[in-house]
Design a protein around this motif. Structure first.
Motif, short mmCIF file in Angstrom:
data_model
loop_
_atom_site.label_atom_id
_atom_site.label_comp_id
_atom_site.label_asym_id
_atom_site.label_seq_id
_atom_site.Cartn_x
_atom_site.Cartn_y
_atom_site.Cartn_z
N ASP A 13 89.71 20.12 -3.82
CA ASP A 13 90.99 20.40 -4.47
C ASP A 13 91.01 20.04 -5.95
OD1 ASP A 13 90.87 17.68 -4.22
OD2 ASP A 13 92.75 17.45 -3.12
N ILE A 14 89.85 19.73 -6.52
CA ILE A 14 89.77 19.54 -7.96
C ILE A 14 90.11 20.87 -8.64
CG2 ILE A 14 88.21 19.10 -9.91
CD1 ILE A 14 88.75 16.56 -8.47
N ALA A 15 90.93 20.83 -9.68
CA ALA A 15 91.30 22.05 -10.39
C ALA A 15 90.07 22.66 -11.06
CB ALA A 15 92.38 21.74 -11.43
N HIS A 16 89.68 23.85 -10.63
CA HIS A 16 88.50 24.48 -11.20
C HIS A 16 88.52 25.97 -10.92
CE1 HIS A 16 87.13 24.27 -7.01
NE2 HIS A 16 86.21 25.16 -7.32
N GLY A 17 87.70 26.71 -11.65
CA GLY A 17 87.59 28.13 -11.40
C GLY A 17 86.48 28.76 -12.22
N PHE A 18 85.81 29.74 -11.61
CA PHE A 18 84.83 30.57 -12.30
C PHE A 18 85.49 31.93 -12.52
CE2 PHE A 18 82.20 27.64 -9.76
CZ PHE A 18 81.36 27.13 -10.74
N PHE A 19 85.75 32.26 -13.77
CA PHE A 19 86.43 33.51 -14.11
C PHE A 19 85.41 34.58 -14.47
CE2 PHE A 19 89.61 30.33 -14.37
CZ PHE A 19 90.83 30.96 -14.13
N GLY A 20 85.84 35.83 -14.35
CA GLY A 20 85.02 36.97 -14.75
C GLY A 20 85.66 37.71 -15.90
N LEU A 58 95.05 24.96 -14.35
CA LEU A 58 95.66 23.67 -14.65
C LEU A 58 96.81 23.90 -15.64
CD1 LEU A 58 95.33 20.61 -14.06
CD2 LEU A 58 93.94 20.47 -16.14
N PRO A 59 97.95 24.39 -15.14
CA PRO A 59 99.08 24.69 -16.03
C PRO A 59 99.45 23.47 -16.89
CG PRO A 59 99.50 25.53 -13.83
CD PRO A 59 98.26 24.69 -13.73
N GLY A 60 99.56 23.72 -18.18
CA GLY A 60 99.86 22.64 -19.10
C GLY A 60 98.65 21.86 -19.56
N GLY A 61 97.49 22.17 -18.99
CA GLY A 61 96.26 21.47 -19.37
C GLY A 61 95.77 21.91 -20.73
N GLY A 98 94.52 16.09 -17.35
CA GLY A 98 95.16 17.05 -18.23
C GLY A 98 94.22 17.76 -19.18
N ILE A 99 92.94 17.40 -19.17
CA ILE A 99 91.94 18.07 -20.01
C ILE A 99 91.16 19.05 -19.14
CG2 ILE A 99 89.80 17.77 -21.30
CD1 ILE A 99 90.87 15.17 -22.36
N LEU A 100 91.04 20.28 -19.60
CA LEU A 100 90.33 21.32 -18.88
C LEU A 100 89.03 21.62 -19.62
CD1 LEU A 100 90.75 23.12 -16.36
CD2 LEU A 100 91.74 24.85 -17.89
N LEU A 101 87.92 21.25 -19.03
CA LEU A 101 86.61 21.47 -19.64
C LEU A 101 86.21 22.93 -19.45
CD1 LEU A 101 84.74 18.32 -18.23
CD2 LEU A 101 86.10 18.50 -20.34
N GLY A 102 85.80 23.59 -20.54
CA GLY A 102 85.45 25.00 -20.46
C GLY A 102 84.03 25.29 -20.93
N ILE A 103 83.35 26.16 -20.18
CA ILE A 103 81.99 26.59 -20.51
C ILE A 103 81.96 28.12 -20.55
CG2 ILE A 103 79.63 26.75 -19.62
CD1 ILE A 103 80.24 24.04 -20.84
N LEU A 104 81.41 28.68 -21.62
CA LEU A 104 81.29 30.13 -21.76
C LEU A 104 79.90 30.59 -21.34
CD1 LEU A 104 82.93 30.48 -25.28
CD2 LEU A 104 83.89 31.34 -23.14
N THR A 105 79.85 31.72 -20.63
CA THR A 105 78.56 32.28 -20.24
C THR A 105 78.61 33.80 -20.25
OG1 THR A 105 79.15 32.18 -17.90
CG2 THR A 105 77.88 30.33 -18.79
N ALA A 106 77.42 34.41 -20.29
CA ALA A 106 77.29 35.86 -20.15
C ALA A 106 75.89 36.15 -19.65
CB ALA A 106 77.56 36.56 -21.48
N ASP A 107 75.50 35.53 -18.58
CA ASP A 107 74.23 35.57 -17.85
C ASP A 107 73.71 34.16 -17.60
OD1 ASP A 107 74.00 38.32 -17.52
OD2 ASP A 107 72.76 38.57 -19.31
N CYS A 108 73.91 33.23 -18.54
CA CYS A 108 73.49 31.85 -18.32
C CYS A 108 74.26 31.24 -17.15
CB CYS A 108 73.70 31.02 -19.58
SG CYS A 108 72.65 31.50 -20.96
N LEU A 247 84.61 32.55 -18.72
CA LEU A 247 84.88 31.13 -18.85
C LEU A 247 84.89 30.48 -17.47
CD1 LEU A 247 85.63 29.03 -21.03
CD2 LEU A 247 88.02 29.67 -20.71
N SER A 248 84.25 29.33 -17.38
CA SER A 248 84.29 28.50 -16.17
C SER A 248 84.91 27.18 -16.57
CB SER A 248 82.87 28.28 -15.62
OG SER A 248 82.27 29.52 -15.30
N VAL A 249 85.85 26.70 -15.74
CA VAL A 249 86.65 25.52 -16.15
C VAL A 249 86.81 24.53 -15.00
CG1 VAL A 249 87.92 26.79 -17.92
CG2 VAL A 249 88.80 26.72 -15.58
N ILE A 250 87.02 23.26 -15.39
CA ILE A 250 87.31 22.23 -14.41
C ILE A 250 88.10 21.12 -15.10
CG2 ILE A 250 85.15 20.94 -14.79
CD1 ILE A 250 85.14 20.45 -11.70
N GLY A 251 89.05 20.54 -14.37
CA GLY A 251 89.86 19.47 -14.94
C GLY A 251 90.51 18.63 -13.85
#
Length: 253
Positions: A13-20, A58-61, A98-108, A247-251
């Protein structure tokens, strides 16, 4: 509109997501959820896309990120303003809510980490250079410095280029086998002078060797799944002028 994303079971239940690439406002070759600050896209559209990602998970993050350089540096984030200047790094860790860590990728390979008991999360961008240099090891060490315990850390590998799409030359293979002869198992035969590289399996093996026991691999292929993911290699092969980043994120809530 809510941007779609996928989650990984080990992160619970940790706030996270892998977006496309779906669910955003960019157009053309960058349609639609392009979050890449270096893509040449309209900054206002990128800002809206990034806002949608944050609000979905993470609304408001406070969404944070770094200037990724394919290295192995991991930064500890105590305050969202710490990264306003986007310092050079390829991984992040925090215990601040309240901090959402973000990583950008495009094959990595995007890798998200969490120790739920300690309340510590991390995120890493593992291109082949960073993966070989130990960016995931650096992330684990940074998390431990914040109170995480390696035995309790779960890791999830998100959408990345798959073995069937990742052709490399023999010199590339030699870099990995020189580092560790056992790395030969991550390559399969290709055309003469080339091989096919399973970067997700390599990253997973690095995590396992470092003591992580709960590891998930999403299995998506960013190169093949063109409607769902951006791909640097696909954009190059198609002669496109630029390419988007997901973007892939976790907070921590």
């Amino acid at each position: 509109m809510t941007a779609p994303f996928v989650t990984a079971e080990p992160l619970g239940d940790i706030a996270h997501g892998f977006f496309g690439r779906r669910g955003g406002v960019s157009s053309g070759e960058l349609a639609s959820l392009n979050c890449g600050l270096g893509s040449g896209d309209d900054p206002a559209l990128i800002a809206e896309n990034r806002r949608r990602v944050a609000d979905a998970v993470l609304p408001g993050g406070a969404l944070t990120g770094v200037y990724q350089v394919h290295g192995n540096r991991c930064l500890i984030v105590d305050d969202a303003t710490d990264l306003a200047a986007r310092p050079d790094a390829d991984a992040l860790a925090t215990r601040t809510r309240g901090i959402l860590l973000g990583i950008l990728t495009a094959d990595c390979v995007p890798v998200l980490f969490a120790d739920r008991d300690a309340g510590v999360v991390g995120a890493a961008h593992a291109g082949w250079k960073g993966a070989l240099a130990g960016v995931t090891d650096a992330t684990l060490a940074a998390m431990e410095s914040l109170g995480a315990h390696r035995a309790n850390i779960a890791a999830a590998i998100g959408p990345c280029i798959a073995r069937a799409s990742y052709e490399v030359d023999d010199g590339f293979v030699q870099r990995f086998t020189t580092d560790d002869p056992a790395n030969e198992r991550f390559f399969s035969a290709g055309k003469p002078g080339h091989a096919m590289f399973d970067i997700a399996a390599y990253v997973a093996a690095r995590l396992a060797a470092a003591g992580v026991t709960r590891i998930a691999i999403g299995g998506q292929d960013t190169y093949v799944e063109a409607e769902d993911y951006f791909s640097y290699r696909r954009a190059c092969h198609k002669g496109e002028n630029t390419y988007g980043r997901q973007l892939s994120v976790i907070g921590l809530n």
